[in-house]
Design a protein around this motif. Sequence first.
Motif, PDB file in Angstrom:
ATOM      1  N   PHE A  10      40.475  55.378  23.464  1.00 20.61           N
ATOM      2  CA  PHE A  10      39.679  55.527  24.679  1.00 20.61           C
ATOM      3  C   PHE A  10      38.403  56.332  24.456  1.00 20.61           C
ATOM      4  O   PHE A  10      37.403  56.085  25.118  1.00 20.61           O
ATOM      5  N   LEU A  13      35.055  54.370  24.165  1.00 17.90           N
ATOM      6  CA  LEU A  13      34.530  53.509  25.227  1.00 17.90           C
ATOM      7  C   LEU A  13      33.049  53.755  25.488  1.00 17.90           C
ATOM      8  O   LEU A  13      32.295  52.805  25.741  1.00 17.90           O
ATOM      9  N   ASP A  14      32.598  55.006  25.433  1.00 21.16           N
ATOM     10  CA  ASP A  14      31.170  55.291  25.631  1.00 21.16           C
ATOM     11  C   ASP A  14      30.322  54.564  24.591  1.00 21.16           C
ATOM     12  O   ASP A  14      29.272  54.003  24.909  1.00 21.16           O
ATOM     13  N   ARG A  17      30.178  50.824  25.416  1.00 20.41           N
ATOM     14  CA  ARG A  17      29.255  50.567  26.535  1.00 20.41           C
ATOM     15  C   ARG A  17      27.802  50.674  26.085  1.00 20.41           C
ATOM     16  O   ARG A  17      26.958  49.855  26.463  1.00 20.41           O
ATOM     17  N   ASP A  42      33.767  47.498  29.194  1.00 18.64           N
ATOM     18  CA  ASP A  42      34.664  48.649  29.310  1.00 18.64           C
ATOM     19  C   ASP A  42      36.059  48.206  29.734  1.00 18.64           C
ATOM     20  O   ASP A  42      37.069  48.657  29.170  1.00 18.64           O
ATOM     21  N   GLU A  43      36.135  47.334  30.714  1.00 17.80           N
ATOM     22  CA  GLU A  43      37.432  46.841  31.189  1.00 17.80           C
ATOM     23  C   GLU A  43      38.151  46.071  30.087  1.00 17.80           C
ATOM     24  O   GLU A  43      39.350  46.242  29.878  1.00 17.80           O
ATOM     25  N   ALA A  45      37.713  46.296  26.771  1.00 14.68           N
ATOM     26  CA  ALA A  45      38.116  47.211  25.702  1.00 14.68           C
ATOM     27  C   ALA A  45      39.300  48.072  26.137  1.00 14.68           C
ATOM     28  O   ALA A  45      40.233  48.311  25.351  1.00 14.68           O
ATOM     29  N   THR A  46      39.292  48.512  27.373  1.00 11.29           N
ATOM     30  CA  THR A  46      40.407  49.304  27.896  1.00 11.29           C
ATOM     31  C   THR A  46      41.705  48.507  27.838  1.00 11.29           C
ATOM     32  O   THR A  46      42.752  49.028  27.442  1.00 11.29           O
TER      33      THR A  46
END
Length: 136
Positions: A10, A13-14, A17, A42-43, A45-46
Amino acid sequence: MPKVTFPARFEFLDEIREFVAEIAREGGFNDKEVYSLQLAADEAATNIIEHAYEGVPDADFDVTCDVRGDTLTITMRDEGRPFNPANVKLPNLKADIYERKIGGLGLYLMRKLMDDVHYISNPKTGNLLTMTKRRV
Protein backbone atom coordinates in the motif's frame (compact mmCIF):
# COMPACT_ATOMS: atom_id res chain seq x y z
CA MET A 1 5.35 2.46 -23.58
CA PRO A 2 6.56 3.20 -20.03
CA LYS A 3 6.37 0.23 -17.65
CA VAL A 4 7.24 0.22 -13.96
CA THR A 5 7.28 -2.72 -11.57
CA PHE A 6 5.94 -1.81 -8.13
CA PRO A 7 6.06 -3.79 -4.89
CA ALA A 8 2.57 -4.99 -4.00
CA ARG A 9 2.36 -2.83 -0.88
CA PHE A 10 0.00 0.00 0.00
CA GLU A 11 2.84 2.45 0.66
CA PHE A 12 3.56 2.49 -3.11
CA LEU A 13 0.10 3.73 -4.12
CA ASP A 14 1.31 7.36 -4.18
CA GLU A 15 4.06 6.42 -6.64
CA ILE A 16 1.59 4.55 -8.85
CA ARG A 17 -0.80 7.53 -8.91
CA GLU A 18 2.06 9.90 -9.75
CA PHE A 19 3.33 7.62 -12.52
CA VAL A 20 -0.13 7.57 -14.12
CA ALA A 21 -0.56 11.34 -13.69
CA GLU A 22 2.78 12.12 -15.31
CA ILE A 23 1.99 10.06 -18.42
CA ALA A 24 -1.56 11.48 -18.60
CA ARG A 25 -0.39 15.09 -18.36
CA GLU A 26 2.24 14.47 -21.04
CA GLY A 27 -0.59 13.05 -23.16
CA GLY A 28 -2.66 16.22 -22.86
CA PHE A 29 -5.26 15.07 -20.34
CA ASN A 30 -6.79 17.84 -18.22
CA ASP A 31 -6.72 17.92 -14.42
CA LYS A 32 -10.17 16.33 -14.02
CA GLU A 33 -9.24 13.48 -16.37
CA VAL A 34 -5.90 13.00 -14.62
CA TYR A 35 -7.69 12.72 -11.28
CA SER A 36 -10.09 10.09 -12.70
CA LEU A 37 -7.17 8.12 -14.13
CA GLN A 38 -5.31 8.27 -10.81
CA LEU A 39 -8.38 7.14 -8.86
CA ALA A 40 -9.04 4.22 -11.22
CA ALA A 41 -5.37 3.17 -11.04
CA ASP A 42 -5.42 3.46 -7.25
CA GLU A 43 -8.51 1.26 -6.99
CA ALA A 44 -7.03 -1.33 -9.36
CA ALA A 45 -3.69 -1.43 -7.55
CA THR A 46 -5.43 -1.63 -4.18
CA ASN A 47 -7.42 -4.65 -5.38
CA ILE A 48 -4.24 -6.37 -6.59
CA ILE A 49 -2.48 -5.72 -3.28
CA GLU A 50 -5.45 -6.57 -1.07
CA HIS A 51 -6.96 -9.51 -2.92
CA ALA A 52 -4.62 -11.02 -5.53
CA TYR A 53 -1.60 -10.91 -3.22
CA GLU A 54 -3.28 -11.27 0.17
CA GLY A 55 -0.79 -13.00 2.47
CA VAL A 56 2.08 -12.83 -0.07
CA PRO A 57 4.86 -10.74 1.49
CA ASP A 58 7.26 -10.03 -1.41
CA ALA A 59 5.04 -9.75 -4.47
CA ASP A 60 5.16 -7.14 -7.19
CA PHE A 61 3.20 -6.17 -10.29
CA ASP A 62 3.74 -4.22 -13.50
CA VAL A 63 1.98 -0.99 -14.41
CA THR A 64 2.16 0.23 -17.99
CA CYS A 65 0.77 3.51 -19.33
CA ASP A 66 0.52 4.27 -23.02
CA VAL A 67 -0.96 7.26 -24.83
CA ARG A 68 -1.95 6.81 -28.45
CA GLY A 69 -3.79 9.69 -30.02
CA ASP A 70 -6.47 10.78 -27.58
CA THR A 71 -6.54 7.51 -25.61
CA LEU A 72 -4.55 6.50 -22.53
CA THR A 73 -4.30 2.82 -21.68
CA ILE A 74 -3.28 1.60 -18.24
CA THR A 75 -2.41 -2.06 -17.87
CA MET A 76 -1.64 -3.88 -14.65
CA ARG A 77 -0.19 -7.37 -14.75
CA ASP A 78 0.17 -9.55 -11.67
CA GLU A 79 0.70 -13.20 -10.84
CA GLY A 80 -1.62 -13.28 -7.84
CA ARG A 81 -4.91 -15.05 -7.30
CA PRO A 82 -7.35 -14.56 -10.19
CA PHE A 83 -10.91 -13.42 -9.75
CA ASN A 84 -14.05 -13.33 -11.83
CA PRO A 85 -15.42 -9.79 -12.29
CA ALA A 86 -18.84 -11.27 -13.07
CA ASN A 87 -19.02 -12.44 -9.44
CA VAL A 88 -18.64 -8.89 -8.11
CA LYS A 89 -22.04 -7.57 -7.06
CA LEU A 90 -23.02 -4.01 -7.83
CA PRO A 91 -22.81 -1.92 -4.66
CA ASN A 92 -26.02 -0.64 -3.14
CA LEU A 93 -25.43 3.09 -3.50
CA LYS A 94 -28.83 3.91 -2.03
CA ALA A 95 -28.11 2.22 1.30
CA ASP A 96 -27.45 4.44 4.28
CA ILE A 97 -23.74 5.09 4.53
CA TYR A 98 -23.66 3.62 8.03
CA GLU A 99 -25.26 0.40 6.80
CA ARG A 100 -22.98 -0.18 3.81
CA LYS A 101 -20.26 -2.74 4.05
CA ILE A 102 -16.72 -1.42 3.83
CA GLY A 103 -15.16 -1.81 0.40
CA GLY A 104 -16.78 -3.18 -2.70
CA LEU A 105 -16.61 0.03 -4.74
CA GLY A 106 -13.31 -0.54 -6.57
CA LEU A 107 -14.53 -2.27 -9.72
CA TYR A 108 -17.62 -0.06 -9.81
CA LEU A 109 -15.47 3.09 -9.69
CA MET A 110 -13.06 1.79 -12.32
CA ARG A 111 -15.97 1.14 -14.68
CA LYS A 112 -17.49 4.58 -14.01
CA LEU A 113 -14.22 6.50 -14.38
CA MET A 114 -12.81 4.73 -17.42
CA ASP A 115 -14.23 4.22 -20.91
CA ASP A 116 -13.29 0.55 -20.97
CA VAL A 117 -12.19 -1.96 -18.33
CA HIS A 118 -11.13 -5.45 -19.35
CA TYR A 119 -9.72 -8.25 -17.17
CA ILE A 120 -8.32 -11.61 -18.20
CA SER A 121 -6.61 -14.32 -16.21
CA ASN A 122 -4.35 -17.01 -17.60
CA PRO A 123 -2.60 -19.65 -15.47
CA LYS A 124 0.59 -19.24 -17.54
CA THR A 125 0.77 -15.45 -17.92
CA GLY A 126 -1.09 -14.23 -14.83
CA ASN A 127 -3.78 -11.59 -14.50
CA LEU A 128 -4.05 -8.64 -16.86
CA LEU A 129 -6.24 -5.61 -16.23
CA THR A 130 -6.56 -3.13 -19.10
CA MET A 131 -8.30 0.22 -18.63
CA THR A 132 -8.68 2.88 -21.29
CA LYS A 133 -9.81 6.51 -21.22
CA ARG A 134 -10.25 8.95 -24.07
CA ARG A 135 -9.57 12.66 -23.69
CA VAL A 136 -12.64 14.87 -23.75
